[in-house]
Design a protein around this motif. Sequence first.
Motif, PDB file in Angstrom:
ATOM      1  N   LEU A 167      10.019   3.338  10.563  1.00 56.88           N
ATOM      2  CA  LEU A 167       8.612   2.943  10.536  1.00 56.88           C
ATOM      3  C   LEU A 167       7.773   4.094  10.011  1.00 56.88           C
ATOM      4  CD1 LEU A 167       8.415   1.280  14.079  1.00 56.88           C
ATOM      5  CD2 LEU A 167       8.438   0.074  11.889  1.00 56.88           C
ATOM      6  N   TRP A 168       6.621   3.751   9.450  1.00 60.23           N
ATOM      7  CA  TRP A 168       5.678   4.780   9.040  1.00 60.23           C
ATOM      8  C   TRP A 168       4.271   4.270   9.315  1.00 60.23           C
ATOM      9  CZ3 TRP A 168       3.057   3.807   4.101  1.00 60.23           C
ATOM     10  CH2 TRP A 168       3.548   2.691   3.419  1.00 60.23           C
ATOM     11  N   LYS A 169       3.426   5.215   9.678  1.00 54.57           N
ATOM     12  CA  LYS A 169       2.078   4.872  10.116  1.00 54.57           C
ATOM     13  C   LYS A 169       1.120   4.870   8.925  1.00 54.57           C
ATOM     14  CE  LYS A 169       0.794   6.445  14.089  1.00 54.57           C
ATOM     15  NZ  LYS A 169       0.340   7.332  15.200  1.00 54.57           N
ATOM     16  N   VAL A 170       0.391   3.788   8.765  1.00 54.95           N
ATOM     17  CA  VAL A 170      -0.569   3.681   7.670  1.00 54.95           C
ATOM     18  C   VAL A 170      -1.617   2.635   8.050  1.00 54.95           C
ATOM     19  CG1 VAL A 170       0.870   1.962   6.491  1.00 54.95           C
ATOM     20  CG2 VAL A 170      -0.815   3.236   5.190  1.00 54.95           C
ATOM     21  N   PRO A 171      -2.892   2.897   7.766  1.00 59.13           N
ATOM     22  CA  PRO A 171      -3.928   1.898   8.057  1.00 59.13           C
ATOM     23  C   PRO A 171      -3.642   0.576   7.350  1.00 59.13           C
ATOM     24  CG  PRO A 171      -4.948   4.006   7.606  1.00 59.13           C
ATOM     25  CD  PRO A 171      -3.481   4.167   7.301  1.00 59.13           C
ATOM     26  N   ARG A 172      -4.053  -0.512   7.987  1.00 58.65           N
ATOM     27  CA  ARG A 172      -3.726  -1.843   7.490  1.00 58.65           C
ATOM     28  C   ARG A 172      -4.257  -2.085   6.077  1.00 58.65           C
ATOM     29  NH1 ARG A 172      -5.503  -6.888  11.123  1.00 58.65           N
ATOM     30  NH2 ARG A 172      -5.129  -5.245  12.671  1.00 58.65           N
ATOM     31  N   ALA A 173      -5.385  -1.472   5.730  1.00 55.92           N
ATOM     32  CA  ALA A 173      -5.994  -1.716   4.422  1.00 55.92           C
ATOM     33  C   ALA A 173      -5.266  -1.008   3.283  1.00 55.92           C
ATOM     34  CB  ALA A 173      -7.462  -1.260   4.440  1.00 55.92           C
TER      35      ALA A 173
END
Length: 536
Positions: A445-451
């Motif tokens: 997994l990697w964290k990134v804003p939904r937009a």
Amino acid sequence: MYTNYFNLKQQPFSIAPDPRYLFMSERHREALAHLLYGIGSGGGFVLLTGEIGAGKTTVCRCFIEQIPDNCRLAYIFNPKLTVEELLLTICDEFRIELPPASSGALGVKGYVDAINGYLLDSHARGNNNVLVIDEAQNLSPQVLEQLRLLTNLETSERKLLQIILIGQPELRTMLARPELEQLAQRVIARYHLGPLSVSETGAYVTHRLTVAGAHPGNPIPASLAPLIHRLTQGVPRRINLLCDRALLGAYVENSREVTPKILRRAAQEVFAADPSAQRTPPRWPLVAGGVLAGAAISAAAWQAVPRSPAPAAAVVAKAPAARMQPAASAAAANAAAPAKPLLLATQAEALRELGALWGQQLPTEEPCQGAPKLNLRCYQGRGGLYELRLLDRPAIVALHDGQKLGYAVLSGMDEGSATLSVNGQRQKVGLGALATRLDGEFTTLWKVPRAFREEVRPGDSGPDVDWIAGRLAALNKVDAPRTDLPLGDATRRQLRSFQAKQNLKADGVAGPRTYMRLNQLSGVDEPRLLAAGTGK
């Protein structure tokens, strides 16, 4: 031709299989570990695949040099054979005595009976027998089935014939056919050999030049490693071909070193048949005897470069210490121990447990589809421990346990062991044992804003482009550019430089792996895989 000009003792990228040129990357060491594991694990099939020129045959040569004294080896390098031709070749390689030709044709049964008799006698003498088949993607289904039948002969402890199949990626596709399911179930270890990284490409080129007599400030500067990697995709055979041609080009142009311009021109010429290469007429004369013809075949023998000790995963098989490389001997004893059963979960269960490490509860159904609502994305890849070490983040891995395929969360790793987690239960395994059970598939997994988009290309604009430009500016200790600008040339140059330094594909396109590394280096709160001070 150019050797005297550069004060070299010999051509550094020639086709001669000189053992002094042997270079083993960590991935090649993992591949060697799988082959060595196969002869100490009680039998079955071992599978090694890789692209053309990736170094499969080189790994096989290393393996042959390190087999224990009680191993009898048969090597087949041209497997385009019928069933009877294969059986006769096996008899020839093991020097199995057959009835005289005057007694009539033996047929399949006669050959099989002779092979079985030899295997039983050899086992009684305390010997193991290993059959290595190179270019195994050329085997027909009928021949593969006959090979499976040959492994039916076994004692209560081990099979009397162990078979190593080495081939191109389509070999994996072949073994996935329904009619070969029984054979696929007997594969006890498998490994896909990937290309060299940017840093390994530089070390590979420098080593070959050094062995050939080059001095510091050699004719191919270390700064060219990212460009060489990009032009060759890190494939050793292509590196040999390109560098040999580039040295010839530097000689023709009376340049004391290869320049980026010379390197690109060499790539245009030697890869002219490649659809991705520009087709331009040769600008440099060919040397009599065919410099390029020789280099094109070469991935020859590589010599290990002195560097920091390899992880304990490097080699896991038991073999005489005097015949093994230093990195191999430390973990060699692990192979003889029987593999313990592993706890395994379903893919969805493992993904939900992985999400908990990010502090999120993924949905029960289709966890990856629901991850973006939690500002997370799934990244699915293939590779061994080397790739997971590079990513440095927990992942779910597909594991073979006998005939069973399941999943576990790889939550920690140090120099000698890994921690697997399944439904809250942790189990610690040696890296050697883990490497031989990896199917190759993993998901992290990697964290990134939904937009944010999953891939940002030149010309794109928006908050994700602003974020990337800001992170790159902070890492380079320069002022951040104005927001709401498209990803232009300046940012793309910074991005490509960052990617090259991080062993990423330096294409100026920000994809998941680029995001992950930017997250790690800019302090985004995400879990790590490696123990403190390990591998980084």
